[in-house]
Design a protein around this motif. Sequence first.
Motif, PDB file in Angstrom:
ATOM      1  N   UNK A  21       0.854  -1.199   0.000  1.00  0.00           N
ATOM      2  CA  UNK A  21       0.000   0.000   0.000  1.00  0.00           C
ATOM      3  C   UNK A  21       0.888   1.246   0.000  1.00  0.00           C
ATOM      4  N   UNK A  22       1.889   1.194   0.857  1.00  0.00           N
ATOM      5  CA  UNK A  22       2.793   2.337   0.979  1.00  0.00           C
ATOM      6  C   UNK A  22       3.470   2.625  -0.362  1.00  0.00           C
ATOM      7  N   UNK A  23       3.961   1.566  -0.999  1.00  0.00           N
ATOM      8  CA  UNK A  23       4.661   1.771  -2.279  1.00  0.00           C
ATOM      9  C   UNK A  23       3.710   2.355  -3.327  1.00  0.00           C
ATOM     10  N   UNK A  24       2.484   1.800  -3.393  1.00  0.00           N
ATOM     11  CA  UNK A  24       1.528   2.303  -4.392  1.00  0.00           C
ATOM     12  C   UNK A  24       1.184   3.772  -4.156  1.00  0.00           C
ATOM     13  N   UNK A  25       1.048   4.142  -2.888  1.00  0.00           N
ATOM     14  CA  UNK A  25       0.732   5.536  -2.588  1.00  0.00           C
ATOM     15  C   UNK A  25       1.915   6.446  -2.923  1.00  0.00           C
ATOM     16  N   UNK A  26       3.120   5.966  -2.650  1.00  0.00           N
ATOM     17  CA  UNK A  26       4.300   6.758  -3.017  1.00  0.00           C
ATOM     18  C   UNK A  26       4.382   6.912  -4.532  1.00  0.00           C
ATOM     19  N   UNK A  27       4.075   5.816  -5.233  1.00  0.00           N
ATOM     20  CA  UNK A  27       4.119   5.880  -6.701  1.00  0.00           C
ATOM     21  C   UNK A  27       3.073   6.856  -7.229  1.00  0.00           C
ATOM     22  N   UNK A  28       1.915   6.895  -6.550  1.00  0.00           N
ATOM     23  CA  UNK A  28       0.865   7.830  -6.970  1.00  0.00           C
ATOM     24  C   UNK A  28       1.349   9.277  -6.791  1.00  0.00           C
ATOM     25  N   UNK A  29       1.957   9.541  -5.643  1.00  0.00           N
ATOM     26  CA  UNK A  29       2.481  10.899  -5.416  1.00  0.00           C
ATOM     27  C   UNK A  29       3.511  11.241  -6.484  1.00  0.00           C
ATOM     28  N   UNK A  30       4.420  10.294  -6.754  1.00  0.00           N
ATOM     29  CA  UNK A  30       5.481  10.560  -7.741  1.00  0.00           C
ATOM     30  C   UNK A  30       4.907  10.760  -9.136  1.00  0.00           C
ATOM     31  N   UNK A  31       3.793  10.064  -9.440  1.00  0.00           N
ATOM     32  CA  UNK A  31       3.203  10.185 -10.779  1.00  0.00           C
ATOM     33  C   UNK A  31       2.844  11.632 -11.089  1.00  0.00           C
ATOM     34  N   UNK A  32       2.500  12.390 -10.040  1.00  0.00           N
ATOM     35  CA  UNK A  32       2.150  13.800 -10.232  1.00  0.00           C
ATOM     36  C   UNK A  32       3.397  14.663 -10.437  1.00  0.00           C
ATOM     37  N   UNK A  33       4.574  14.068 -10.234  1.00  0.00           N
ATOM     38  CA  UNK A  33       5.823  14.803 -10.414  1.00  0.00           C
ATOM     39  C   UNK A  33       5.806  16.095  -9.592  1.00  0.00           C
ATOM     40  N   UNK A  34       5.426  15.992  -8.317  1.00  0.00           N
ATOM     41  CA  UNK A  34       5.251  17.243  -7.579  1.00  0.00           C
ATOM     42  C   UNK A  34       6.569  17.965  -7.331  1.00  0.00           C
ATOM     43  N   UNK A  35       6.523  19.249  -7.432  1.00  0.00           N
ATOM     44  CA  UNK A  35       7.683  20.080  -7.121  1.00  0.00           C
ATOM     45  C   UNK A  35       7.264  20.860  -5.883  1.00  0.00           C
ATOM     46  N   UNK A  36       7.422  20.232  -4.730  1.00  0.00           N
ATOM     47  CA  UNK A  36       6.802  20.753  -3.519  1.00  0.00           C
ATOM     48  C   UNK A  36       7.415  22.085  -3.107  1.00  0.00           C
ATOM     49  N   UNK A  37       8.733  22.212  -3.304  1.00  0.00           N
ATOM     50  CA  UNK A  37       9.356  23.475  -2.894  1.00  0.00           C
ATOM     51  C   UNK A  37       8.759  24.642  -3.651  1.00  0.00           C
ATOM     52  N   UNK A  38       8.414  24.414  -4.942  1.00  0.00           N
ATOM     53  CA  UNK A  38       7.844  25.494  -5.744  1.00  0.00           C
ATOM     54  C   UNK A  38       6.464  25.889  -5.252  1.00  0.00           C
ATOM     55  N   UNK A  39       5.758  24.943  -4.672  1.00  0.00           N
ATOM     56  CA  UNK A  39       4.342  25.167  -4.428  1.00  0.00           C
ATOM     57  C   UNK A  39       4.068  25.885  -3.117  1.00  0.00           C
ATOM     58  N   UNK A  40       5.068  25.986  -2.275  1.00  0.00           N
ATOM     59  CA  UNK A  40       4.836  26.558  -0.955  1.00  0.00           C
ATOM     60  C   UNK A  40       5.333  27.982  -0.950  1.00  0.00           C
ATOM     61  N   UNK A  41       4.482  28.857  -1.330  1.00  0.00           N
ATOM     62  CA  UNK A  41       4.955  30.227  -1.491  1.00  0.00           C
ATOM     63  C   UNK A  41       4.137  31.204  -0.683  1.00  0.00           C
ATOM     64  N   UNK A  42       3.373  30.725   0.250  1.00  0.00           N
ATOM     65  CA  UNK A  42       2.492  31.631   0.947  1.00  0.00           C
ATOM     66  C   UNK A  42       2.185  31.079   2.316  1.00  0.00           C
ATOM     67  N   UNK A  43       2.370  31.906   3.318  1.00  0.00           N
ATOM     68  CA  UNK A  43       2.238  31.408   4.688  1.00  0.00           C
ATOM     69  C   UNK A  43       0.853  31.586   5.274  1.00  0.00           C
ATOM     70  N   UNK A  44      -0.009  32.296   4.568  1.00  0.00           N
ATOM     71  CA  UNK A  44      -1.284  32.680   5.164  1.00  0.00           C
ATOM     72  C   UNK A  44      -2.203  31.467   5.331  1.00  0.00           C
ATOM     73  N   UNK A  45      -1.802  30.548   6.183  1.00  0.00           N
ATOM     74  CA  UNK A  45      -2.567  29.327   6.407  1.00  0.00           C
ATOM     75  C   UNK A  45      -3.261  29.439   7.760  1.00  0.00           C
ATOM     76  N   UNK A  46      -4.513  29.128   7.789  1.00  0.00           N
ATOM     77  CA  UNK A  46      -5.249  29.184   9.054  1.00  0.00           C
ATOM     78  C   UNK A  46      -5.284  27.795   9.679  1.00  0.00           C
TER      79      UNK A  46
END
Lengths: 170, 432
Positions: B405-430
């Motif tokens: 299950x863990x591997x499949x979920x990791x593969x799913x995340x990787x399939x999106x090719x996420x660039x997480x550092x790019x996406x976190x550009x705003x701190x206004x989180x409640x």
Amino acid sequence: MSHSFETLNVGTLVLGLGHPWRGDDGVGPRLVAELAARPLPPGVALRDGGTGGLDLLHTLEGWERVIVVDAADMGQEPGTFVRFTPQEARLIPKFTEGSVSIHNAGLSDVLTLAGALGCSLPEIVIFGVQPAYVGWREGLSPAVEAILPRLIAAVLEEVKGENHAQNSGD
Amino acid sequence: MSAVNVNINVHHVTRVEGHGDIVVDIKNGEIKTCRFEVVEAPRFFEAFVRGRPYYELSHITSRICGICSVGHATTSLRATENALGVEISEQTELLRRLNFYGEIIDSHVLHTYYLVAPDFLGVGSVIPLAESHPDIVMRALQIKKLSGDLCAMIGGRHTHPVAMAVGGFTHLPTESEVREMKGRFEAARADMDATVDLFASLPWPEFERETEYISLTRDDMYAFIDGTIKTSDGFSYPIEEYRQVTNEWCVPFSTAKWTKHNRDAYMVGALARFNNNFDQLHPRAKEAAAKLGMKPPVINPFLNSAAQVVEMVHCIEDGIQIMDELLTRGIQPEEPPAVRLNGGGEGVGSCDVPRGILFHNYVYDEQGICIQANCVIPTNQNYANLNADMRALVPQIMDKPQEEIRLLLEMLVRAYDPCISCSTHFLNVTFV
């Protein structure tokens, strides 16, 4: 017209690795900047390799000799530098199974990858500098700043093929 | 009551860019928690471009990403050009598109070969892959070198292009450089064929969930730069109305914002482009899609990586055509036009970068100083969809061993090719 990409390199490349905002990790780029202000023999090129990742393999390609300057944890006093070849040291790859990102691969990973692929690499000489501090800070620590003149002299001697010393002797 | 108990906490998924965690908690067959959390520190790019002159913005925002720096630079330049009314030449358009293809290939080869392939070939990373399959890794390195050299030929260096400016280029490649590069692209067709064969042979996980696919679209070509926003639910917007699409919002467990449009989530990236613009792919890319068993609409998110393979083939082929055109026209010694500030203004730029549709939106004052900026990054736009996929996938696989299950979920995340550092550009989180 000059370009930052070469398909056919000859001669010697002095390659500084590291990030200038990460304290003593920036010693490689700093060394390259210092050498850029000095006369160099013909056939010698300088490159700030930054935190190049696995693409560093391409940077190494095609040169007769590459002299790498990089911060290295060698268990020595901060500011000590040591000249060694990859064959003389055991470099521990960062990019192993548990590591987070491929984009912070370093020299050790690149040499491991080259070894696994059976790539022929140029003659490589590494000047490892023991850092006092690696973290979010601009500029070098006093200990590393203090040895810069001797490091520059040692790399210049290496460039000219005159360096037979094994380390800084500290 | 089911006896299924699963507790997965992948603290920082490996082989993605940046820091994100998978958290799944199933007790007695009931899913208590199932989500992808983004824990990366915010970046503040929108704040620190404020007060900077228009000609610096593409160089600053290019640093949002070391992988898609050409994409950010191009989008940034288009936003500035639209704000200040700067026209660009056909030659500039061609060179920008060619440069963009270099980056698409570079990013896609990194993702498919280094980050995705190890999962299928039973190794933990590219290093053991080099030992078990040196031919595969050598091919990846070769394609990466080709794309990097192309970006250097046009942008002045592999990443963070220095030659791209508002209105054009400060440096142009010579015709002989373009001719040599074209030859190398033609020679790369063999590598592309081998790439298609390799990825066609992989056992892609079988999982389907229909969603809304959003990308740029153009009448005249498979869209990467400029165009209008197209959604597979039948909506269309000019890029200036991107906020109608993105509708950003915050969730308590993520430092990145989420987005939604017609449904609770939508998907951007290679698969969205493939689904929305399939007809405009180069015939060889369509052949590659057929070999990969893909015919739109493809609703298996794992096949986002396969869509990237199709796009690599397209970029090689269309890149050859662009270089042909440049050589036929001859490279003209143009300089970027003088920029008249005309009292400043607001502009939106949009490109479909490797991970999906990207927007930059700037407001300039009469001195050409940026007074407001907004960047909406593709990875953000995929988080809601990724979480929806996880929630749909987990019930289908929860009887499997936890490691699987863990591997499949990791593969799913990787399939999106996420660039997480790019996406976190705003701190206004409640935090609630």
